[in-house]
Design an enzyme around this catalytic site. Structure first.
Site, short mmCIF file in Angstrom:
data_model
loop_
_atom_site.label_atom_id
_atom_site.label_comp_id
_atom_site.label_asym_id
_atom_site.label_seq_id
_atom_site.Cartn_x
_atom_site.Cartn_y
_atom_site.Cartn_z
N TYR A 118 17.53 -61.26 51.99
CA TYR A 118 16.78 -61.01 50.58
C TYR A 118 18.05 -61.06 49.70
O TYR A 118 19.17 -60.44 49.88
CB TYR A 118 16.22 -59.57 50.73
CG TYR A 118 15.86 -59.04 49.38
CD1 TYR A 118 14.61 -59.41 48.85
CD2 TYR A 118 16.61 -58.55 48.54
CE1 TYR A 118 14.16 -58.91 47.70
CE2 TYR A 118 16.31 -57.93 47.34
CZ TYR A 118 15.01 -58.23 46.79
OH TYR A 118 14.75 -57.80 45.58
N GLU A 206 14.86 -62.98 41.87
CA GLU A 206 14.62 -62.61 43.29
C GLU A 206 14.44 -63.62 44.25
O GLU A 206 13.51 -64.39 43.95
CB GLU A 206 13.22 -61.60 43.08
CG GLU A 206 13.13 -60.73 44.51
CD GLU A 206 12.21 -59.76 44.55
OE1 GLU A 206 10.75 -60.28 44.30
OE2 GLU A 206 12.20 -58.76 44.64
#
Ligand code: GDP
Ligand code: MN
Length: 396
Positions: A118, A206
């Site tokens: 991530y 993101e």
């Protein structure tokens, strides 16, 4: 302003960030053509078909599917385009899918298992610095990781005046447990990602997941990009990527009229001048037992035309059971606003919900007389509490 995944990936790629390659398609035939083209360009045999909507968690909702041949590409693209995709981030009705991204399959087998990480880039308002937030736990909700295994989330703070230092990019790669080629790839990935963030004036990137392929390449498999609206004037090319189909139609229309409008879930429509007063008015409505249906700041010039525009916007929301107009006459004169309300009301013919008007400030008394003698079904108030009481009265 948010971008679609495919637009976000193109932006990243233009700054040298490696991405999972793909081609956007509007229908099943285009999807098949896109898949053929990708096979030619990348050698991929399998393809992933990904719904392009402004919401995350598409995989969970059935909006991301693997196709192992062209028949499956056609079938899956046909299923996804036109569906109302429900994900943990959409309403219960879901979001209509207008297009899909046909992407190369990058989870191919090889020397090592593919790994998902991530990574996000954002502004840390607390420190006034940019921040890269990253984790070994990719592919799942970062909120869940933060709750259950917060020690697996790392932060790298970057002074915007200095920029990302090479040792910082290396620290990211190190903390993710990488070595060899993957380590080098990650440092390059991180530094180009940061450059893209700064140069595009973004407010959030993101990338979930960032993938380490079985042959140790590092790439963005997903991309959520939010651009800073206040900087769009210097990114005309990016501003053009806006997809109004993804936005709340009432908010889009209000924006065109120059009204600051945010749609909310409640039943009392608000028309207020000034953002601070609008916030206080929403509190007032809650205390009176109602729920605000919207935030609406009509700005400094609350004349008849603007009041009428605001009425029309508020009344587009079928949940509205009452309208509270709360205007402070500092720059505007209250009698002008009152006349504006009366004129707008007459122009509109009938308004089927009760209206409470509170005008305070310059010429408030004249304004109250105007409203009270207008013969229209409008209640006036001068005190804040009085307005709240009247809201309560019409709701019960
Ligand atoms: P999101 O669910 O909206 O976050 O969409 P993502 O773009 O993150 O995709 C969801 C999931 O699809 C990813 O976490 C991957 O597990 C999977 N996925 C994405 N690309 C590929 C691919 O090329 N091959 C395979 N097998 N799975 C993929
Ligand atoms: Mn994702």
């Amino acid at each position: 302003m948010n971008l679609h995944e495919y637009q976000g990936k193109e932006l990243l790629s233009s700054f040298g960030v490696r991405i999972q390659r793909g081609i956007v398609a509007q229908n099943a035939q285009e999807a098949v053509a896109a898949a053929k083209q990708l096979t030619e360009d990348t050698g991929t045999g399998w393809h992933v078909i990904k719904a392009q909507v402004h919401a995350g968690g598409r995989g969970k909702g059935g909006g991301v599917k693997l196709a192992k041949n062209l028949e499956q590409v056609e079938e899956i693209a046909g299923q996804i385009i036109g569906m109302d995709l429900v994900t943990p981030q959409t309403s219960a009705e879901g979001k209509r899918v207008h297009q899909v991204l046909v992407a190369e399959d990058v989870y191919y087998p090889g020397d090592s298992e593919p790994e998902e990480y991530y990574m996000s880039v954002l502004l840390n308002r607390g420190t006034g610095k940019n921040m890269i937030m990253y984790s070994t736990e990719g592919g799942m909700d970062i909120e869940t990781v933060a709750e259950e295994t917060p020690h697996l989330i790392f932060h790298e703070e970057i002074d915007p005046a200095i920029g990302l230092m090479p040792f910082q990019a290396r620290r990211v790669a190190f903390n993710l447990g990488l070595s060899g080629l993957a380590f080098k790839e990650m440092t390059k990935f991180v530094s180009s990602l940061y450059t893209a963030y700064v140069k595009s004036d973004s407010s959030l990137f993101e990338i979930n997941p960032v993938l380490k392929t079985s042959d140790s390449k590092i790439m963005a498999v997903d991309a959520k990009v939010s651009l800073d609206d206040n900087a769009l004037f210097r990114h005309k090319d990016l501003a053009e990527l806006r997809d109004l189909r993804e936005e709340n139609p009432i908010e889009v229309e209000a924006g065109k009229l120059g009204l600051n409008y945010v749609d909310l879930d409640g039943n009392v429509g608000c028309m207020v001048n000034g953002a601070g007063l609008a916030m206080a008015t929403m509190d007032l409505i809650k205390q009176a037992g109602g729920e605000p249906a919207n935030f609406l700041d009509v700005g400094g010039t609350a004349d008849a035309a603007r009041v009428e525009a605001a009425f029309k916007i508020i009344l587009k929301d079928p949940a509205v059971k009452a309208i509270l107009i709360n205007i402070f006459g500092g720059i505007v004169r209250c009698d002008r606003v009152a006349q504006g309300v009366i004129d707008a009301y007459k122009n509109m013919g009938t308004i089927n919900v009760p209206i409470i008007v509170r005008l305070q400030g310059t010429n408030a008394d004249i304004a109250k007389d105007l409203i009270d003698n207008s013969g229209l079904d409008v209640m006036s108030a001068t005190e804040f509490q009085e307005a709240a009481d009247k809201v309560q009265q019409v709701l019960s």
